[in-house]
Motif scaffolding. Structure first.
Motif, PDB file in Angstrom:
ATOM      1  N   VAL A  19       0.835  -1.297   0.198  1.00 46.85           N
ATOM      2  CA  VAL A  19      -0.032   0.127   0.121  1.00 46.85           C
ATOM      3  C   VAL A  19       0.894   1.391  -0.110  1.00 46.85           C
ATOM      4  N   ALA A  20       1.890   1.218   0.725  1.00 56.21           N
ATOM      5  CA  ALA A  20       2.841   2.476   0.882  1.00 56.21           C
ATOM      6  C   ALA A  20       3.713   2.763  -0.536  1.00 56.21           C
ATOM      7  N   ALA A  21       4.151   1.335  -0.936  1.00 46.80           N
ATOM      8  CA  ALA A  21       4.761   1.580  -2.308  1.00 46.80           C
ATOM      9  C   ALA A  21       3.823   2.318  -3.423  1.00 46.80           C
ATOM     10  N   LEU A  22       2.681   1.529  -3.539  1.00 51.48           N
ATOM     11  CA  LEU A  22       1.762   2.223  -4.385  1.00 51.48           C
ATOM     12  C   LEU A  22       1.443   3.487  -4.340  1.00 51.48           C
ATOM     13  N   GLY A  23       1.109   3.907  -2.955  1.00 48.22           N
ATOM     14  CA  GLY A  23       0.845   5.413  -2.738  1.00 48.22           C
ATOM     15  C   GLY A  23       2.138   6.267  -2.964  1.00 48.22           C
ATOM     16  N   LEU A  24       3.337   5.818  -2.485  1.00 48.06           N
ATOM     17  CA  LEU A  24       4.400   6.859  -2.834  1.00 48.06           C
ATOM     18  C   LEU A  24       4.612   6.502  -4.222  1.00 48.06           C
ATOM     19  N   GLY A  25       4.486   5.450  -4.808  1.00 45.50           N
ATOM     20  CA  GLY A  25       4.761   5.580  -6.512  1.00 45.50           C
ATOM     21  C   GLY A  25       3.906   6.567  -7.108  1.00 45.50           C
ATOM     22  N   THR A  26       2.586   6.521  -6.649  1.00 42.44           N
ATOM     23  CA  THR A  26       1.624   7.449  -7.505  1.00 42.44           C
ATOM     24  C   THR A  26       1.846   8.808  -7.146  1.00 42.44           C
ATOM     25  N   TYR A  27       2.280   9.218  -5.830  1.00 44.45           N
ATOM     26  CA  TYR A  27       2.622  10.489  -5.445  1.00 44.45           C
ATOM     27  C   TYR A  27       3.700  11.141  -6.265  1.00 44.45           C
ATOM     28  N   GLY A  28       4.967  10.124  -6.498  1.00 41.94           N
ATOM     29  CA  GLY A  28       5.961  10.475  -7.191  1.00 41.94           C
ATOM     30  C   GLY A  28       5.897  10.497  -8.625  1.00 41.94           C
ATOM     31  N   HIS A  50      11.341  -0.485  -3.764  1.00 44.22           N
ATOM     32  CA  HIS A  50      10.276  -0.730  -2.859  1.00 44.22           C
ATOM     33  C   HIS A  50       9.009  -1.582  -3.325  1.00 44.22           C
ATOM     34  N   LEU A  51       8.776  -1.499  -4.431  1.00 44.59           N
ATOM     35  CA  LEU A  51       7.798  -2.293  -5.008  1.00 44.59           C
ATOM     36  C   LEU A  51       8.303  -3.829  -5.163  1.00 44.59           C
ATOM     37  N   VAL A  52       9.571  -3.950  -5.884  1.00 43.11           N
ATOM     38  CA  VAL A  52      10.108  -5.103  -6.128  1.00 43.11           C
ATOM     39  C   VAL A  52      10.229  -5.856  -4.731  1.00 43.11           C
TER      40      VAL A  52
END
Length: 115
Positions: A19-28, A50-52
């Protein structure tokens, strides 16, 4: 008293991290707009690692030493990706001191599968 951690706890850790990886990736990708575009690349690297490694964390319960593998991956995510997110957000490389330790934790996690 059983003090061993249930290996399936790593699925919950992976869920939180995902959840954090997707949220931070989307923010980025959609919001983060640093003054120096180099820091956008740093954010993207943090997000990728993070995601991998979160995806790998899902497999922790089926490894021979789930707490070692999961613990090292989690340490790597926090130390490497967390440091890269901080460096990018603050646009200041002086905060990068933990990143190599996170990278080393990733290497150790993967190497732990050999044993």
């Amino acid at each position: 008293m059983n003090t061993r951690m249930n290996p399936h706890v790593w699925h919950k850790v992976a869920a939180i991290s995902g959840v954090a990886a997707l949220g931070l990736g989307t923010y980025g990708a959609h919001v983060f707009n640093p003054q120096n575009p180099t820091y956008k690349e740093v954010w993207q690297t943090a997000s990728l690692y993070h995601l991998v490694h979160t995806a790998a964390l899902v497999a922790a319960p089926i490894t021979s030493r789930p707490n070692i593998f999961g613990g090292l991956l989690t340490t790597g995510i926090l130390a490497f990706s967390g440091t890269c997110y901080t460096v990018a957000l603050l646009e200041d490389r002086t905060y990068a001191t933990l990143a190599p330790f996170g990278g080393f934790a990733f290497v150790c996690a993967w190497a732990s599968l050999l044993f």
